[in-house]
Design a protein around this motif. Structure first.
Motif, short mmCIF file in Angstrom:
data_model
loop_
_atom_site.label_atom_id
_atom_site.label_comp_id
_atom_site.label_asym_id
_atom_site.label_seq_id
_atom_site.Cartn_x
_atom_site.Cartn_y
_atom_site.Cartn_z
N UNK A 36 3.83 4.94 0.03
CA UNK A 36 2.89 4.16 0.80
C UNK A 36 1.50 4.81 0.72
N UNK A 44 0.16 0.93 6.94
CA UNK A 44 0.71 1.44 5.69
C UNK A 44 0.86 0.31 4.68
N UNK A 45 0.41 0.57 3.49
CA UNK A 45 0.55 -0.39 2.40
C UNK A 45 1.63 0.12 1.46
N UNK A 46 2.66 -0.67 1.27
CA UNK A 46 3.73 -0.30 0.36
C UNK A 46 3.24 -0.40 -1.08
N UNK A 59 4.46 -3.11 -5.66
CA UNK A 59 4.10 -4.14 -4.69
C UNK A 59 2.70 -4.69 -4.90
#
Lengths: 116, 111
Positions: A36, A44-46, A59
Motif C-alpha cells: 500500500x 491507504x491506496x492498494x 491495482x
C-alpha cells in the motif's frame, strides 16, 4: 508467532534513481501479501497484492512494480523514481483464506520514502 | 479504488467522551474490518464483523453493521488520550482477495 519485517524505515532518494523495498513474513506459509501507499494525512491506496509466488496483481497503473520471488518475500521496485512516488509505503500479509474470507491483515511498520 | 469511506474526516473530543466514526461502502462484503494507525506507524487490526452480524463488542469498542445501508460504525466509549490515532475501515473485495481501505477518520482525544 508470525512477524512481518519491512525495511528500510526511511529512505531519501533522488529523482530518477531506482527503488527496492523489501518485506518478509515469518511464521506462516502461503500468505496473501499486499503493498500500500499512503499520502500524508490520507487513506491507504492498494498498489499490489499477491496470492502466491510469482503471482502479482496491480491495482493502479504507475511507475512501480512488485515481485514475489519466494513465498514469504514481497519486493516493491522502481527503475526510475518520480517526485510523485514520495509517500509512506506499507506492506501487509493476511492468512490464505479457507472458505469464508474472515481474516485480518497484519502490517509492517512502513517505509517513509522521500524523492528529492 | 477505495471501497470504504469514513466520516467524519476528523473528530476532536474530550477525554471520557464517546467517539463515533462511520464507514460506508459500495459493493457487497464478506466482512468489514476496522484498523487503527498511530502517526507514522503501521496499521493495527481492531475488530472484524461478518456480513451476517449486526453488532460486535471488544473492550471499549463497539462496531455495528447495516448491510442494507452498506454502512458500519465504530464507537469508542470513555475515550482516552491514548486513543488519538487514525481509524480506517476495510473490506475484502469478493474472490480477488484485495483488501481495500477507506480514507480514515483522524481522532484527537484531548486530555
Amino acid at each position: 508467532s508470525q512477524t512481518i519485517h519491512q525495511w528500510p524505515a526511511t529512505l531519501v532518494q533522488p529523482v530518477g534513481s531506482p527503488l527496492s523495498l523489501e518485506c518478509t513474513v515469518e511464521g506462516t506459509s502461503n500468505p496473501n501479501l499486499y503493498w500500500y501507499r499512503q499520502a500524508a494525512g490520507r487513506g491507504l491506496q492498494l498498489l499490489f497484492y499477491s496470492v502466491g509466488i510469482g503471482q502479482i496483481s496491480s491495482e493502479v497503473p504507475q511507475n512501480l512494480s512488485a515481485s514475489r520471488p519466494q513465498d514469504r518475500q514481497f519486493i516493491l521496485s522502481s527503475k526510475k523514481l518520480l517526485l510523485s512516488d514520495s509517500g509512506f509505503y506499507l506492506c501487509a500479509w493476511a492468512p490464505r483464506p479457507q472458505g469464508q474470507l474472515n481474516t485480518e491483515a497484519f502490517f509492517g511498520q512502513g517505509t517513509r520514502l522521500t524523492v528529492v | 479504488s477505495q471501497q470504504g469511506e469514513e466520516d467524519p474526516q476528523a473528530l476532536s473530543i474530550q477525554e471520557g467522551e464517546n467517539a463515533t466514526m462511520n464507514c460506508s461502502y459500495k459493493t457487497s462484503i464478506n466482512n468489514l474490518q476496522w484498523y487503527r494507525q498511530n502517526s507514522g506507524r503501521g496499521l493495527v487490526h481492531l475488530i472484524l464483523i461478518r456480513s451476517n452480524e449486526r453488532e460486535k463488542h471488544s473492550g471499549r469498542l463497539r462496531v455495528t453493521l447495516d448491510t442494507s445501508k452498506k454502512s458500519s460504525s465504530l464507537l469508542i466509549t470513555a475515550s482516552r488520550a491514548a486513543d488519538t490515532a487514525s481509524y480506517f475501515c476495510a473490506k475484502i473485495a469478493g474472490s480477488a482477495r484485495q483488501l481495500t481501505f477507506g480514507s480514515g477518520t483522524q481522532l484527537t482525544v484531548l486530555p
